[in-house]
Design a protein around this motif. Structure first.
Motif, mmCIF file in Angstrom:
data_model
loop_
_atom_site.group_PDB
_atom_site.id
_atom_site.type_symbol
_atom_site.label_atom_id
_atom_site.label_comp_id
_atom_site.label_asym_id
_atom_site.label_seq_id
_atom_site.Cartn_x
_atom_site.Cartn_y
_atom_site.Cartn_z
ATOM 1 N N LYS A 1 -132.162 31.151 92.500
ATOM 2 C CA LYS A 1 -132.247 32.241 93.486
ATOM 3 C C LYS A 1 -132.229 33.595 92.786
ATOM 4 C CE LYS A 1 -130.726 30.683 97.954
ATOM 5 N NZ LYS A 1 -129.780 30.844 99.047
ATOM 6 N N LEU A 2 -131.375 33.697 91.764
ATOM 7 C CA LEU A 2 -131.272 34.950 91.023
ATOM 8 C C LEU A 2 -132.603 35.268 90.338
ATOM 9 C CD1 LEU A 2 -129.627 37.289 89.817
ATOM 10 C CD2 LEU A 2 -129.025 35.782 87.943
ATOM 11 N N THR B 1 -134.791 51.415 90.748
ATOM 12 C CA THR B 1 -133.323 51.370 90.683
ATOM 13 C C THR B 1 -132.750 50.810 91.983
ATOM 14 O OG1 THR B 1 -133.416 53.339 89.309
ATOM 15 C CG2 THR B 1 -131.273 52.766 90.212
ATOM 16 N N PHE B 2 -133.331 51.248 93.097
ATOM 17 C CA PHE B 2 -132.854 50.769 94.396
ATOM 18 C C PHE B 2 -133.077 49.257 94.521
ATOM 19 C CE2 PHE B 2 -132.583 50.242 98.925
ATOM 20 C CZ PHE B 2 -131.652 51.188 99.323
ATOM 21 N N VAL C 1 -130.796 43.564 94.185
ATOM 22 C CA VAL C 1 -130.687 42.289 93.462
ATOM 23 C C VAL C 1 -129.240 42.033 93.059
ATOM 24 C CG1 VAL C 1 -131.363 41.083 91.347
ATOM 25 C CG2 VAL C 1 -133.070 42.298 92.672
ATOM 26 N N VAL C 2 -128.553 43.088 92.613
ATOM 27 C CA VAL C 2 -127.142 42.946 92.220
ATOM 28 C C VAL C 2 -126.299 42.512 93.426
ATOM 29 C CG1 VAL C 2 -125.112 44.228 91.425
ATOM 30 C CG2 VAL C 2 -127.305 44.583 90.317
ATOM 31 N N VAL C 3 -126.567 43.138 94.577
ATOM 32 C CA VAL C 3 -125.835 42.772 95.805
ATOM 33 C C VAL C 3 -126.103 41.308 96.141
ATOM 34 C CG1 VAL C 3 -125.682 43.168 98.298
ATOM 35 C CG2 VAL C 3 -125.797 45.103 96.746
ATOM 36 N N LEU D 1 -122.870 34.409 94.376
ATOM 37 C CA LEU D 1 -121.704 33.955 93.610
ATOM 38 C C LEU D 1 -120.496 33.756 94.535
ATOM 39 C CD1 LEU D 1 -122.013 36.063 90.344
ATOM 40 C CD2 LEU D 1 -122.400 33.616 90.622
ATOM 41 N N THR D 2 -120.329 34.685 95.491
ATOM 42 C CA THR D 2 -119.227 34.547 96.449
ATOM 43 C C THR D 2 -119.407 33.278 97.284
ATOM 44 O OG1 THR D 2 -119.257 36.948 96.598
ATOM 45 C CG2 THR D 2 -117.894 35.801 98.200
#
Lengths: 270, 294
Positions: free
Chosen positions: B7-8, B266-267, B272-274, B280-281
């Motif tokens: 997914k990442l 950047t946005f 992607v980081v979110v 992971l959560t």
């Protein structure tokens, strides 16, 4: 055929009512509205009343929402139909693309598309699109991914039903099954999806116009609020903000209620 | 874990795609013409913007990033941005977003509880009207109403107000989802069994119901994060906060194409980081997601 839910009827009535009101008050008889407006003149444009600008803006916002919502629903429908027709790895690849577009925030992409479209228009390459057409095209280019996902999932569910299997067993081709058997069952859902796109398109347009990026003329509700920015902060802001806000909320309420009710209880295929 | 990585990887593809698409879109724009239209930039400025984009150079699309990496300024001196400034502005916006997240969760919890109570009474219709009201109110309207009394006070009040107005719609949206999921779970057999065996209602809720509601909440975090970040653009603009949203809007208004490319990418990276954090959560708290993937 089931009856249309009461909430959907109320939402549709609200939408149509606002549309007729904005057409009559904002476009056909603005002078009547100007002479009877209890909110007085707009602080930034002393020659126009707040009511004239709010109802005129409502008409433009509604028109943008209807056109953009319709176009994005149509594009989503075509993409979903193509994905189901080609199937396999192509369908998966198409869905990944849809997911990628869906992940991007509408406001951000519409701003970039507006910048691109306006630069092309300034250089004389607008392709016949004015500010209105440019906004509708930008919103449709951003908004088709959600409907495409929804239509694709609904088509996949419908294709699992026995009547589709029977039609295929009798030799019905993909396009034939889609047109004759699936489309009638999909129509109420398509209406619900269209109505769900309507408020999203209106709100995105309002926000982008508020930033001063879109050059909508005559002004939409968002551009009206955006151009009255200074007056809103320093003098009698509520008098200008509240009518436009109320109209925007009623518009969204109508579309949301109708869309929710229609998608929660879709009518059977005739 | 493999599925999370897959997914990442899918999400990560989005970043170069956005970077390349936005670069080529900006690179092909005619920024200036001989007719000197009102909103066109001057030929000198356009040439400077094009240098920022590295048009005509080999691997030109890396040029804006190279400039940022070296600490050089993208765009004009007044409205451009350096790498450090971009990071500072981004951290400001993320800070407002992080402030808005607990507020949104508070709205969500409150609305979910009130909605569950309304559902059984004569106020049931409000359960539909309130979400429509929240959705139909663009972030800039409450921001405009608050702005006159907030803007000049400083002391983090504008930031707090920006977080407050940004959190309303995502909070109500989450509340609707959590309320529905809670009601569905509470009507299931396992809840009746647990209560029948003598467990206290609070314990049933905490130990059995909430873990089953959590996946619905996690599914909604992605769109909510997008809404919070996009909503902060309008709030920052109205409340005069000089963060990422303000930078982006000014870059678009002034046709600072290189800044637009960098800010858009950047946005997308932030989203992607979110998304990674959510996955992971989910992996950590939802055993079903681990079992399904094993």
């Amino acid at each position: 055929m089931n009856r249309v839910p009461a909430r959907a009827c109320f939402g549709l009535l609200l939408l149509v009512g606002l549309g007729v009101l904005s057409l009559v008050a904002g476009r056909l008889f603005p002078e009547v509205l100007a002479s009877t407006c209890p909110l007085g003149e707009d602080p930034m444009r002393p020659d126009r009343t707040v009511c004239e600008l709010a109802f005129g803006g409502l008409w433009v916002s509604l028109a943008v929402g209807l056109c953009a919502g319709g176009l994005s629903t149509l594009i989503g429908l075509i993409v979903a139909a193509v994905a189901r027709l080609v199937g396999g790895a192509w369908e998966q690849a198409l869905l990944r693309g849809v997911d990628a577009v869906f992940a991007l925030p509408d406001v951000l992409v519409v701003m970039v598309l507006q910048l691109a479209g306006q630069s092309l228009a300034d250089a004389g390459h607008s392709g016949g699109l004015g500010p209105f057409g440019l906004m509708v095209a930008s919103l449709a280019l951003v908004g088709w991914a959600g409907p495409a996902r929804m239509f694709r999932n609904r088509l996949a569910t419908l294709e699992g039903q026995e009547f589709v299997a029977a039609a295929r067993a009798l030799g019905g081709g993909g396009v034939h099954v889609l047109r004759v058997h699936l489309w009638p069952a999909l129509r109420p859902f398509a209406l619900a999806v269209f109505l769900s796109r309507l408020p999203t398109a209106i709100l995105t347009e309002s926000t982008v116009s508020f930033f001063g990026i879109a050059r909508m003329e005559p002004m939409s509700l968002g551009r009206y609020l955006g151009t009255s920015y200074a007056a809103l902060i320093y003098e009698g802001g509520a008098r200008v903000v509240l009518p436009a806000w109320a109209l925007l909320v009623l518009l969204v309420l109508g579309a949301s209620l109708a869309s929710q009710a229609l998608s929660a209880s879709p009518r059977k295929a005739s | 874990m493999r599925s999370v990585l897959q997914k990442l990887a899918r999400q990560l593809v989005l970043v170069p795609l956005v970077a390349v698409a936005s670069y080529f879109l900006m690179a092909m724009l005619p920024l200036t013409t001989e007719s000197e239209a009102k909103r066109q930039v001057s030929p000198e400025l356009a040439a400077s913007y094009r240098r920022d984009l590295g048009i005509g150079e080999p691997l030109g699309f890396l040029r804006p990033w190279q400039k940022l990496w070296r600490g050089e300024r993208l765009g004009t001196s007044a409205q451009g941005v350096t790498g450090d400034e971009l990071a500072r502005k981004l951290s400001g916006s993320v800070g407002v977003g992080l402030l808005a997240l607990p507020l949104a969760l508070t709205w969500a919890l409150g609305f979910a509880m009130v909605r569950t109570r309304w559902r059984r009474g004569r106020w049931a219709a409000l359960g539909d009207v309130v979400p429509a009201l929240a959705f139909g109110t663009p972030v800039f309207i409450p921001a405009l109403l608050l702005a006159p009394s907030v803007v000049e006070r400083g002391n983090m009040l504008p930031e707090l107000c920006a977080a407050l107005v940004t959190s309303i719609w995502p909070g109500i949206f989450l509340g609707t989802l959590v309320g529905d999921a809670l009601e569905t779970e509470l009507s299931r057999d396992y809840v009746r069994t647990a209560l029948g065996k003598g467990l206290a209602p609070g314990t049933v809720l905490r130990r059995h119901v909430l873990p089953n509601v959590l996946p619905a909440l996690l599914d909604a975090i992605g769109p909510v994060a997008t809404a919070l970040l996009a909503g902060s653009f309008a709030a920052e603009r109205v409340l005069g906060l000089p963060y990422f949203g303000q930078l982006y809007v000014l870059a678009v208004l002034n046709k600072q194409v290189a800044v637009v490319v960098v800010a858009t990418t950047t946005f997308a990276s932030l989203l992607v980081v979110v998304s990674l954090a959510v996955e992971l959560t989910r992996y950590a708290v939802d055993p079903r997601s681990r079992e399904a993937r094993a």
